[in-house]
Every structure is written in C-alpha cells, then in structure tokens.
Enzyme design. Structure first.
Site, PDB file in Angstrom:
ATOM      1  N   ALA A  50       1.052  -1.253  -0.121  1.00 51.68           N
ATOM      2  CA  ALA A  50      -0.049  -0.071  -0.239  1.00 51.68           C
ATOM      3  C   ALA A  50       0.850   1.243   0.025  1.00 51.68           C
ATOM      4  O   ALA A  50       2.042   1.357   0.408  1.00 51.68           O
ATOM      5  CB  ALA A  50      -0.784   0.101   1.175  1.00 51.68           C
ATOM      6  N   GLY A  93       0.535  -4.922   1.017  1.00 50.75           N
ATOM      7  CA  GLY A  93      -0.521  -5.109   0.215  1.00 50.75           C
ATOM      8  C   GLY A  93      -0.356  -5.816  -0.912  1.00 50.75           C
ATOM      9  O   GLY A  93      -1.330  -6.194  -1.498  1.00 50.75           O
ATOM     10  N   GLU A  96      -0.729  -9.153  -0.427  1.00 49.76           N
ATOM     11  CA  GLU A  96      -2.066  -9.571   0.008  1.00 49.76           C
ATOM     12  C   GLU A  96      -2.946  -9.243  -1.393  1.00 49.76           C
ATOM     13  O   GLU A  96      -3.917 -10.218  -1.579  1.00 49.76           O
ATOM     14  CB  GLU A  96      -2.746  -8.245   0.832  1.00 49.76           C
ATOM     15  CG  GLU A  96      -1.821  -8.547   2.185  1.00 49.76           C
ATOM     16  CD  GLU A  96      -2.169  -7.334   3.118  1.00 49.76           C
ATOM     17  OE1 GLU A  96      -1.870  -6.044   2.815  1.00 49.76           O
ATOM     18  OE2 GLU A  96      -2.715  -7.683   4.226  1.00 49.76           O
ATOM     19  N   GLU A 116       4.819  -4.925   7.396  1.00 51.88           N
ATOM     20  CA  GLU A 116       3.834  -3.675   7.809  1.00 51.88           C
ATOM     21  C   GLU A 116       4.479  -3.499   9.253  1.00 51.88           C
ATOM     22  O   GLU A 116       4.540  -2.467   9.710  1.00 51.88           O
ATOM     23  CB  GLU A 116       2.438  -4.083   7.922  1.00 51.88           C
ATOM     24  CG  GLU A 116       1.716  -4.138   6.590  1.00 51.88           C
ATOM     25  CD  GLU A 116       1.630  -5.531   5.894  1.00 51.88           C
ATOM     26  OE1 GLU A 116       2.330  -6.343   5.958  1.00 51.88           O
ATOM     27  OE2 GLU A 116       0.874  -5.576   4.925  1.00 51.88           O
TER      28      GLU A 116
END
Ligand code: HXC
Length: 242
Positions: A50, A93, A96, A116
């Site tokens: 992200a 992300g 993911e 993260e």
C-alpha cells in the site's frame, strides 16, 4: 491481462490504482467471453505494498471511517479465475492482492513479505489470514513478526505459490495457464473455484457436502454433456461455444 503500472513507486497501491484495477477486473469478470484473468506488475515489482506516503498522514478516524483499502476486496468477489503473475516485490498490500487471486505464478525473482510491522502497523488486507491459511502458522508468524522477505523457491515450498518459472517466461506461462483455464467450460471453472474456496471457509464435513452438491450441479451443465460425450467419441471437447 491487467497490469499494475506505477513505475515511479514500485506499483505502490494508492486509491487511484485500486479503483482502476478493481474496475478493470470487474469489467473482465462480467464479460462472458473472458474465461480467466491475469494480474501482473513489472519486472521489478508486482507491488511494493500500500502507498506509505498516502497512509502516513492518516489517523485512526480516517482509516476506520473510510474502511481504508476495503475496496480491494472486490477482487475476491470476481467469479472468473484470476492468476497473479508475480515478479520482483510482492510486499504488504502487494502480497495481499496476490493472495486475493486464485493462483500465484511466480518468477524466480519474486519476493513475498508482510513488512507492515517495520512501519508500526500490521497487514490490513487479509495478509495475516490468507498467508496463514496458505503457509501455516510457523512461517506466517515469521514473516509478519520479522517483516523478512521470502524468495520464490521458499514461497513455492511453503505452498503460497503454484509454480515458479524463469522471469523471462513469467507472462507466457501465466497467459498459457489462463488460456488453458479459459478453454474449459466457464461454468465448470467457476464451480471448481467455488469448491476449492469452500475449503477456506468451512469444516471438512461441510466442505465435502458443498463439493458434492456442486459436483451434482455440473450434471446440469452443457460442459458436462460436451466433456463426457467428447471423451466417449475420442475427440477434443469444444466448450464455451455459445
Ligand atoms: C510508497 C513506495 C513504496 C510504498 C516503494 N516506494 N514502496 N512509495 N509506498 N509501499 C517508492 C519509494 O519511496 C521510491 O520513491 C521508489 O518507490 C523506489 O523505491 P526504493 O525504496 O528507492 O527502491 P529499492 O531501494 O529498490 O527498495 C525496494 C523496496 C523498498 C525494498 C521494495 O521500496 C521498500 O521497502 N518499500 C516499502 C515496502 C513496504 O513496507 N510495504 C508495505 C507497505 S504497508 P522515491 O520517490 O523515493 O524515488 C502495506 C499495508 C497494507 O502494504 C494494508 C492495507 C490496509
């Protein structure tokens, strides 16, 4: 094929990328002529996570109030099988999103991780759940607690990745695999995907019952009629002909 293309930021996933990718996948998913979808990135990165710069200024009320990044969940609602073709970084992300796809084909350059924790947060798009279901507690804890990256070979051994291929062959392999899937009866492919996904949601007894019901349902499809009569006639089946 849908290509993540934000080269300046290693395909970091910001709101614009999310909107564009999920809209592109939704468009392909509703096209009856599309039997499989490939999502890929660049040679250097599938996606490095992200967008940290977009997230850095946000507070609890912002991320909680906006259901931040929940829009990516749209990928798991697609009925058409989706292959993630991953080269380079698939971090946070990015990992993911790859795990939201139905299958990951990795280049030997791929690196997976949930870093993260190094940013003071935890996975937020299903990483702690999908990674654990894919590779088990030991390795999921290792990756989520240390933030280390896992190479393609390790990812394949651990069960995260379906196949590892030389980087130069990644797209050809992913597209050929997509073509193979698209050559099957689409209704049956959707049913097979649903049956495998049931294993992630239910008990074994319930999952086997679900599979049995779906199996019986295949006998109501044109695919079953064509597939079995083609076998008996010793010819190739021709699925998806209208
Ligand atoms: C924003 C990013 C980015 C990211 C890379 N960039 N990753 N920008 N968000 N996730 C940008 C860099 O700032 C830099 O821009 C450019 O991309 C190139 O990156 P470099 O770091 O210079 O490249 P390199 O040295 O090759 O290192 C590659 C890397 C590193 C190891 C992948 O970029 C990295 O650690 N990125 C962050 C990985 C990460 O922590 N991901 C998890 C994010 S959190 P400039 O402008 O400086 O050139 C997450 C939460 C998910 O994903 C939960 C959602 C709710």
């Amino acid at each position: 094929m849908v290509t993540l293309h934000r080269p300046k930021a290693l395909n970091a996933l910001n709101s614009t990328v999310m909107r564009e990718v999920t809209a592109a996948v939704a468009g392909l998913d509703t096209d009856p002529g599309i039997g499989a979808i490939v999502i890929t990135g660049s040679e250097k990165a599938f996606a490095a996570g992200a967008d940290i710069k977009e997230m850095a200024e946000l507070g609890f009320a912002d991320v909680h109030g906006q259901e931040f990044f929940a829009g990516w969940d749209a990928l798991v609602r697609a009925r058409t099988p989706i292959i993630a073709a991953v080269a380079g970084y698939a971090l946070g992300g990015g990992c993911e999103v790859a795990m939201m796809c139905d299958m990951i084909i990795a280049a030997d350059t791929a690196k997976f991780g949930q870093p993260e924790i190094t940013l003071g947060v935890i996975p937020g798009m299903g990483g702690s759940q999908r990674l654990t279901r894919a590779v088990g507690k030991a390795k999921a804890m290792d990756l989520c607690l240390t933030g280390r990256q896992m190479g393609a070979e390790e990812a394949e051994r651990a069960g995260l990745v379906a196949r590892v291929v030389p980087a130069a062959d990644l797209l050809d392999t992913a597209m050929a695999t997509a073509a193979t899937i698209a050559g099957m009866a689409k209704t049956t492919a959707i049913m097979a995907k649903d049956a495998v996904n049931a294993a992630f949601e239910t008990t074994l007894t319930q999952g086997v019952k679900t599979e049995r019901r779906i199996f019986y349902s295949t006998f109501a499809t044109a695919g079953q009629a064509e597939g079995m009569s083609a076998f008996i006639a010793k010819r190739k089946p021709e699925f998806n002909k209208g």
